[in-house]
Design a protein around this motif. Structure first.
Motif, mmCIF file in Angstrom:
data_model
loop_
_atom_site.group_PDB
_atom_site.id
_atom_site.type_symbol
_atom_site.label_atom_id
_atom_site.label_comp_id
_atom_site.label_asym_id
_atom_site.label_seq_id
_atom_site.Cartn_x
_atom_site.Cartn_y
_atom_site.Cartn_z
ATOM 1 N N VAL A 1 0.825 -1.209 0.000
ATOM 2 C CA VAL A 1 0.000 0.000 0.000
ATOM 3 C C VAL A 1 0.859 1.259 0.000
ATOM 4 N N GLN A 2 2.074 1.175 0.572
ATOM 5 C CA GLN A 2 2.912 2.366 0.596
ATOM 6 C C GLN A 2 3.399 2.757 -0.795
ATOM 7 N N ASP A 3 3.485 1.764 -1.730
ATOM 8 C CA ASP A 3 3.887 2.086 -3.092
ATOM 9 C C ASP A 3 2.825 2.903 -3.813
ATOM 10 N N LEU B 1 9.693 3.053 6.685
ATOM 11 C CA LEU B 1 9.881 3.600 5.343
ATOM 12 C C LEU B 1 11.015 4.616 5.336
ATOM 13 N N LYS B 2 11.668 4.731 4.200
ATOM 14 C CA LYS B 2 12.680 5.760 3.985
ATOM 15 C C LYS B 2 12.048 6.884 3.174
ATOM 16 N N ALA C 1 7.424 8.197 8.345
ATOM 17 C CA ALA C 1 8.453 7.326 8.910
ATOM 18 C C ALA C 1 8.041 5.871 8.903
ATOM 19 N N ALA C 2 6.761 5.579 9.154
ATOM 20 C CA ALA C 2 6.304 4.195 9.217
ATOM 21 C C ALA C 2 4.837 4.155 8.803
ATOM 22 N N MET C 3 4.403 2.975 8.376
ATOM 23 C CA MET C 3 3.037 2.805 7.899
ATOM 24 C C MET C 3 2.586 1.385 8.214
#
Length: 451
Positions: A372-374, A425-426, A431-433
């Motif tokens: 999902v982050q993509d 995440l970078k 920062a995070a998901m």
């Protein structure tokens, strides 16, 4: 005199304590009640609590203070009277003696006359441990009562003695929280919704901590059927709590769409209410706002009829103007397009492109799913949060039956699958998901029929 005597004889004795049977119906015996037998077996423990908590609040505080000071030194198993006087030198001697006598008479302190020393009993240490645990949890700002109940279940599970009653207490609290959150959602109040959502996040933290404990209970071969049923019911209650995230998101999105703004000032009714709630003295805002107080005028019904009659005839006698007033040009006000609909349109275009690409990949035999982050990134934290809050709408049948941007999103052939854990995440903004995937809906799933 005889009447006075008969009345005095009919008065109940206030100092006499009624028997246990007096609280039950005549044809019911207390010995037939299972819980009565269980409570009778715990009389020594209940008497210990009675010794501490009987009477006024100040007396209760002093007894707890004395017992806690006596049990605070783990290296000293015995205490002389000189040691007690040194520890509690700030108390009056008579008051201290009264408290020590009460603790001795209820087996919270043991007096060894041969050695002339006091000993704190195991019963007293158990009572202090339970009280300290509850006080420690109550000092936090979270849902303390659920944490205490869960700690009792965890402790009992660690020593292999969890009971059905403890699980039922935890289940009851979770059901109460679920109903409280549903009432907050049904109220439509933004402030109540946000307060309930914060409490929901705390409850989810406790749910995550208790999942391993419940897993151990359900997989324990020595647990009886009642314990298994209670643990499974708690698991279902946990699922109901976790599934309320989508309900909170939809309710807040609905409030956001219906928010009323005051002209072009940028202020909304929520901002005004928040500002008013931050003032303790609302009446003080009207100080010096009115130069002269309002003077009430009192008139009788006769004067009211005369005034009403005069006004009625005045309206009838008023002639209409001969010509219409001259027209005026309407003022032109430029209205900027809100940012959120623009973001929603961009998000719909992005998801539609992803759905088309994923469907083509799936038809070619490739892996169509994506993290999902993509899909959410790159974006700022505010935009990414807004996009993520709309993902639970995918596949929502009730939302898909409506019209608008969110309804179009609900009808997209995509499936949002959240998972446990967080992904680091970078990214310069996020920062995070939460770990989740976004994939096209499989062909073997039944599609919703639309008229």
């Amino acid at each position: 005199m005889q009447i006075s005597s008969s009345i005095a004889a009919a008065q109940p004795d206030e100092g006499a304590q009624p028997s246990l049977q007096a609280y039950f119906k005549p044809d019911i015996s207390p010995d037939d009640i299972e819980q009565v037998h269980r409570l009778r077996g715990a009389q020594p423990l209940l008497q210990g609590f009675t010794a501490l908590f009987y009477g006024g609040a100040d007396g209760i505080l002093i007894r707890l203070l004395v017992l806690h000071e006596l049990a605070s030194d783990p290296n000293a198993s015995t205490l002389t009277r000189a040691d007690i006087n040194a520890k509690l030198g700030y108390l009056e001697a008579e008051s201290l003696e009264t408290v020590l006598y009460r603790l001795r008479s209820h087996q919270l302190l043991n007096w060894d006359a041969g050695q002339g020393v006091y000993r704190v009993t195991p019963l007293a240490r158990n009572i202090l441990s339970a009280i300290d645990s509850l006080i420690t949890l109550a000092q936090d700002d979270d849902d303390a009562e659920m944490g205490f109940l869960l700690s009792q279940v965890a402790g009992s599970q660690a020593v292999g003695g969890v009971t059905v009653e403890q699980l039922q207490h935890l289940l009851g609290r979770m059901v109460d929280l679920t109903e409280e959150f549903r009432d907050a959602i049904a109220s439509g109040s933004e402030f109540r919704l946000r307060a309930a959502q914060e409490k929901w996040h705390t409850a989810c933290d406790w749910v995550e901590k208790g999942s391993q404990i419940l897993h151990a209970i359900t997989n324990d071969p020595d647990a009886d059927a009642a314990t298994h049923r209670a643990a499974q019911a708690i698991g279902r209650a946990q699922s109901a709590l976790l599934n309320m995230q989508g309900m909170f998101s939809r309710a807040l999105n609905q409030i956001e769409r219906q928010r009323v703004h005051l002209g072009q000032s940028g202020l909304s009714t929520t901002d005004i209410k928040t500002w008013l709630m931050n003032h303790e003295d609302l009446a003080g805002l009207a100080s010096n706002a009115v130069a002269m107080p309002v003077t009430p005028m009192f008139i009788t019904p006769s004067e009211m009829i005369d005034v009403a009659e005069a006004e009625l005839f005045a309206d009838k006698n008023t002639a209409l103007p001969a010509a219409l007033p001259a027209g005026e040009n309407a003022s032109i006000v430029s209205n900027e397009i809100p940012a959120m609909p623009v973001e929603l349109d961009a998000w719909l275009n992005r998801l539609s492109a992803f759905a088309a690409s994923a469907a083509k990949t799936a038809s070619d035999g490739g892996s169509a799913g994506s993290k999902v982050q993509d899909t959410l990134l790159p974006a700022s934290f505010a935009v990414a949060s807004y996009r993520a809050s709309l993902l639970p709408l995918l596949g929502d049948e009730s939302e898909a039956s409506l019209q608008g941007g969110t309804a179009t999103m609900a009808r997209l052939p995509l499936e949002f699958a959240p998972q446990d854990g967080m992904v680091t995440l970078k990214d310069p903004h996020v920062a995070a998901m939460s770990n989740a995937t976004l994939a096209p809906i499989s062909d073997n799933k039944p599609e919703t029929q639309h008229d």
